[in-house]
Design a protein around this motif. Structure first.
Motif, PDB file in Angstrom:
ATOM      1  N   GLY A  50       0.811  -1.200   0.000  1.00  0.00           N
ATOM      2  CA  GLY A  50       0.000   0.000   0.000  1.00  0.00           C
ATOM      3  C   GLY A  50       0.843   1.247   0.000  1.00  0.00           C
ATOM      4  O   GLY A  50       1.991   1.238  -0.458  1.00  0.00           O
ATOM      5  N   ILE A  51       0.277   2.308   0.548  1.00  0.00           N
ATOM      6  CA  ILE A  51       0.969   3.582   0.704  1.00  0.00           C
ATOM      7  C   ILE A  51       0.962   3.928   2.186  1.00  0.00           C
ATOM      8  O   ILE A  51      -0.054   3.794   2.866  1.00  0.00           O
ATOM      9  CB  ILE A  51       0.278   4.701  -0.102  1.00  0.00           C
ATOM     10  N   TRP A  52       2.128   4.350   2.674  1.00  0.00           N
ATOM     11  CA  TRP A  52       2.271   4.777   4.063  1.00  0.00           C
ATOM     12  C   TRP A  52       2.826   6.188   4.042  1.00  0.00           C
ATOM     13  O   TRP A  52       3.669   6.517   3.204  1.00  0.00           O
ATOM     14  CB  TRP A  52       3.221   3.834   4.795  1.00  0.00           C
ATOM     15  N   GLU A  53       2.315   7.039   4.923  1.00  0.00           N
ATOM     16  CA  GLU A  53       2.860   8.383   5.016  1.00  0.00           C
ATOM     17  C   GLU A  53       3.009   8.807   6.461  1.00  0.00           C
ATOM     18  O   GLU A  53       2.263   8.340   7.342  1.00  0.00           O
ATOM     19  CB  GLU A  53       2.043   9.382   4.224  1.00  0.00           C
ATOM     20  N   CYS A  54       4.022   9.668   6.676  1.00  0.00           N
ATOM     21  CA  CYS A  54       4.380  10.005   8.047  1.00  0.00           C
ATOM     22  C   CYS A  54       5.098  11.357   8.087  1.00  0.00           C
ATOM     23  O   CYS A  54       5.930  11.642   7.222  1.00  0.00           O
ATOM     24  CB  CYS A  54       5.297   8.910   8.580  1.00  0.00           C
ATOM     25  N   GLY A 100      14.912  -7.973  10.495  1.00  0.00           N
ATOM     26  CA  GLY A 100      15.958  -8.118  11.501  1.00  0.00           C
ATOM     27  C   GLY A 100      17.038  -7.059  11.442  1.00  0.00           C
ATOM     28  O   GLY A 100      17.883  -6.994  12.333  1.00  0.00           O
ATOM     29  N   SER A 101      17.031  -6.208  10.414  1.00  0.00           N
ATOM     30  CA  SER A 101      18.053  -5.162  10.290  1.00  0.00           C
ATOM     31  C   SER A 101      17.941  -4.158  11.437  1.00  0.00           C
ATOM     32  O   SER A 101      16.853  -3.756  11.822  1.00  0.00           O
ATOM     33  CB  SER A 101      17.890  -4.400   8.979  1.00  0.00           C
ATOM     34  N   GLU A 102      19.103  -3.754  11.943  1.00  0.00           N
ATOM     35  CA  GLU A 102      19.157  -2.708  12.960  1.00  0.00           C
ATOM     36  C   GLU A 102      19.462  -1.391  12.259  1.00  0.00           C
ATOM     37  O   GLU A 102      20.334  -1.335  11.386  1.00  0.00           O
ATOM     38  CB  GLU A 102      20.242  -2.996  13.992  1.00  0.00           C
ATOM     39  N   MET A 103      18.751  -0.328  12.649  1.00  0.00           N
ATOM     40  CA  MET A 103      18.961   0.960  11.984  1.00  0.00           C
ATOM     41  C   MET A 103      18.366   2.100  12.789  1.00  0.00           C
ATOM     42  O   MET A 103      17.561   1.877  13.691  1.00  0.00           O
ATOM     43  CB  MET A 103      18.307   0.951  10.602  1.00  0.00           C
ATOM     44  N   THR A 104      18.769   3.307  12.413  1.00  0.00           N
ATOM     45  CA  THR A 104      18.075   4.512  12.850  1.00  0.00           C
ATOM     46  C   THR A 104      17.342   5.033  11.629  1.00  0.00           C
ATOM     47  O   THR A 104      17.913   5.134  10.544  1.00  0.00           O
ATOM     48  CB  THR A 104      19.049   5.567  13.399  1.00  0.00           C
ATOM     49  N   TRP A 105      16.080   5.295  11.785  1.00  0.00           N
ATOM     50  CA  TRP A 105      15.168   5.704  10.718  1.00  0.00           C
ATOM     51  C   TRP A 105      14.830   7.160  10.987  1.00  0.00           C
ATOM     52  O   TRP A 105      14.327   7.496  12.058  1.00  0.00           O
ATOM     53  CB  TRP A 105      13.947   4.798  10.844  1.00  0.00           C
ATOM     54  N   GLN A 106      15.140   8.046  10.028  1.00  0.00           N
ATOM     55  CA  GLN A 106      14.841   9.461  10.210  1.00  0.00           C
ATOM     56  C   GLN A 106      14.130  10.013   8.979  1.00  0.00           C
ATOM     57  O   GLN A 106      14.650   9.932   7.865  1.00  0.00           O
ATOM     58  CB  GLN A 106      16.121  10.259  10.447  1.00  0.00           C
ATOM     59  N   ILE A 107      12.948  10.540   9.199  1.00  0.00           N
ATOM     60  CA  ILE A 107      12.195  11.222   8.157  1.00  0.00           C
ATOM     61  C   ILE A 107      12.393  12.705   8.399  1.00  0.00           C
ATOM     62  O   ILE A 107      12.052  13.217   9.469  1.00  0.00           O
ATOM     63  CB  ILE A 107      10.695  10.857   8.209  1.00  0.00           C
ATOM     64  N   THR A 108      12.991  13.394   7.416  1.00  0.00           N
ATOM     65  CA  THR A 108      13.305  14.814   7.606  1.00  0.00           C
ATOM     66  C   THR A 108      12.242  15.745   7.048  1.00  0.00           C
ATOM     67  O   THR A 108      12.192  16.910   7.428  1.00  0.00           O
ATOM     68  CB  THR A 108      14.661  15.160   6.968  1.00  0.00           C
ATOM     69  N   GLU A 109      11.422  15.255   6.126  1.00  0.00           N
ATOM     70  CA  GLU A 109      10.265  16.003   5.631  1.00  0.00           C
ATOM     71  C   GLU A 109       9.175  14.986   5.351  1.00  0.00           C
ATOM     72  O   GLU A 109       9.465  13.818   5.076  1.00  0.00           O
ATOM     73  CB  GLU A 109      10.602  16.829   4.395  1.00  0.00           C
ATOM     74  N   HIS A 110       7.929  15.410   5.451  1.00  0.00           N
ATOM     75  CA  HIS A 110       6.799  14.480   5.348  1.00  0.00           C
ATOM     76  C   HIS A 110       7.044  13.436   4.255  1.00  0.00           C
ATOM     77  O   HIS A 110       7.296  13.779   3.107  1.00  0.00           O
ATOM     78  CB  HIS A 110       5.503  15.247   5.057  1.00  0.00           C
ATOM     79  N   LEU A 111       6.993  12.174   4.632  1.00  0.00           N
ATOM     80  CA  LEU A 111       7.302  11.061   3.735  1.00  0.00           C
ATOM     81  C   LEU A 111       6.023  10.371   3.279  1.00  0.00           C
ATOM     82  O   LEU A 111       5.103  10.154   4.079  1.00  0.00           O
ATOM     83  CB  LEU A 111       8.180  10.035   4.462  1.00  0.00           C
ATOM     84  N   ARG A 112       5.993  10.028   2.008  1.00  0.00           N
ATOM     85  CA  ARG A 112       4.930   9.193   1.447  1.00  0.00           C
ATOM     86  C   ARG A 112       5.628   8.139   0.614  1.00  0.00           C
ATOM     87  O   ARG A 112       6.489   8.466  -0.207  1.00  0.00           O
ATOM     88  CB  ARG A 112       3.996  10.037   0.586  1.00  0.00           C
ATOM     89  N   LYS A 113       5.300   6.864   0.837  1.00  0.00           N
ATOM     90  CA  LYS A 113       5.993   5.782   0.134  1.00  0.00           C
ATOM     91  C   LYS A 113       5.028   4.668  -0.231  1.00  0.00           C
ATOM     92  O   LYS A 113       4.043   4.415   0.460  1.00  0.00           O
ATOM     93  CB  LYS A 113       7.116   5.202   0.994  1.00  0.00           C
ATOM     94  N   TYR A 114       5.325   3.993  -1.356  1.00  0.00           N
ATOM     95  CA  TYR A 114       4.717   2.716  -1.665  1.00  0.00           C
ATOM     96  C   TYR A 114       5.489   1.685  -0.856  1.00  0.00           C
ATOM     97  O   TYR A 114       6.712   1.793  -0.715  1.00  0.00           O
ATOM     98  CB  TYR A 114       4.876   2.350  -3.148  1.00  0.00           C
ATOM     99  N   TYR A 115       4.807   0.667  -0.356  1.00  0.00           N
ATOM    100  CA  TYR A 115       5.505  -0.408   0.365  1.00  0.00           C
ATOM    101  C   TYR A 115       4.952  -1.756  -0.019  1.00  0.00           C
ATOM    102  O   TYR A 115       3.793  -1.894  -0.426  1.00  0.00           O
ATOM    103  CB  TYR A 115       5.398  -0.208   1.887  1.00  0.00           C
ATOM    104  N   MET A 116       5.783  -2.754   0.108  1.00  0.00           N
ATOM    105  CA  MET A 116       5.358  -4.143   0.051  1.00  0.00           C
ATOM    106  C   MET A 116       6.147  -4.885   1.111  1.00  0.00           C
ATOM    107  O   MET A 116       7.378  -4.862   1.108  1.00  0.00           O
ATOM    108  CB  MET A 116       5.630  -4.779  -1.309  1.00  0.00           C
ATOM    109  N   ASN A 117       5.433  -5.457   2.061  1.00  0.00           N
ATOM    110  CA  ASN A 117       6.030  -6.183   3.184  1.00  0.00           C
ATOM    111  C   ASN A 117       5.786  -7.671   3.049  1.00  0.00           C
ATOM    112  O   ASN A 117       4.704  -8.083   2.627  1.00  0.00           O
ATOM    113  CB  ASN A 117       5.404  -5.741   4.511  1.00  0.00           C
ATOM    114  N   ALA A 118       6.770  -8.442   3.429  1.00  0.00           N
ATOM    115  CA  ALA A 118       6.625  -9.896   3.501  1.00  0.00           C
ATOM    116  C   ALA A 118       7.207 -10.353   4.830  1.00  0.00           C
ATOM    117  O   ALA A 118       8.283  -9.917   5.232  1.00  0.00           O
ATOM    118  CB  ALA A 118       7.336 -10.576   2.338  1.00  0.00           C
ATOM    119  N   ASN A 119       6.478 -11.214   5.517  1.00  0.00           N
ATOM    120  CA  ASN A 119       6.959 -11.732   6.804  1.00  0.00           C
ATOM    121  C   ASN A 119       7.956 -12.847   6.622  1.00  0.00           C
ATOM    122  O   ASN A 119       8.044 -13.523   5.700  1.00  0.00           O
ATOM    123  CB  ASN A 119       5.786 -12.219   7.660  1.00  0.00           C
TER     124      ASN A 119
END
Length: 119
Positions: A50-54, A100-119
Motif C-alpha cells: 500500500g501507501i504509508w505516510e508520516c 531483523g536489520s538494525e537501523m536509525t530511521w529518520q524522516i526529515t520532511e513528510h514522507l509518502r511511500k509505496y511499500y510491500m512487506n513480507a513476513n
C-alpha cells in the motif's frame, strides 16, 4: 485474492486509516498524523502492500519487523545502519530493508511511500 492483478496507483488505495508504527515520542514536529492506505493484504498475513505516510520523526529500530521493499513518492528518509553508515532516499528511489536489520530511521520532511512487506 489469488490471481488478482492491478495497477498500483494512489487512487486505487482504500481510504487512509491512522497508523501507529511510530511512537509518539519519536516525532520531531508537532504533527503525528501517520496514515496507511492498503492495496493488498494476503489472507494469511504474509504479504501486504500500500501507501504509508508520516511526518518528520527519528527512531532507533533494533530489529526491523518485516522484509520490505519501498519506493519513496515524496519526502526524504535517512537510514543509518548499525555500522554508522548513512544513506538518504528521496522521490523515485527504491530501497529494500531485510527483516531483523538494525537501523536509525529518520524522516526529515513528510514522507509518502509505496511499500510491500513480507513476513
Amino acid at each position: 485474492m489469488a490471481g488478482q492483478t492491478f495497477k498500483v496507483l494512489p487512487e486505487t488505495c482504500l481510504q487512509p486509516v491512522p497508523s501507529r508504527l511510530i511512537p509518539k515520542s519519536s516525532f520531531t514536529s508537532d504533527r503525528s498524523n501517520e496514515l496507511t492506505s492498503s492495496f493488498f493484504d494476503a489472507e494469511d498475513g504474509s504479504v501486504n502492500a500500500g501507501i504509508w505516510e508520516c511526518p518528520p520523526c527519528k527512531m532507533h529500530i533494533p530489529s526491523y519487523p518485516v522484509n520490505e521493499m519501498m519506493t519513496i513518492i515524496t519526502g526524504t528518509l535517512i537510514i543509518t545502519n548499525s555500522e554508522g553508515n548513512q544513506e538518504s532516499f528521496g522521490p523515485g528511489e527504491v530501497l529494500f530493508v531485510s527483516k531483523g536489520s538494525e537501523m536509525t530511521w529518520q524522516i526529515t520532511e513528510h514522507l509518502r511511500k509505496y511499500y510491500m512487506n513480507a513476513n
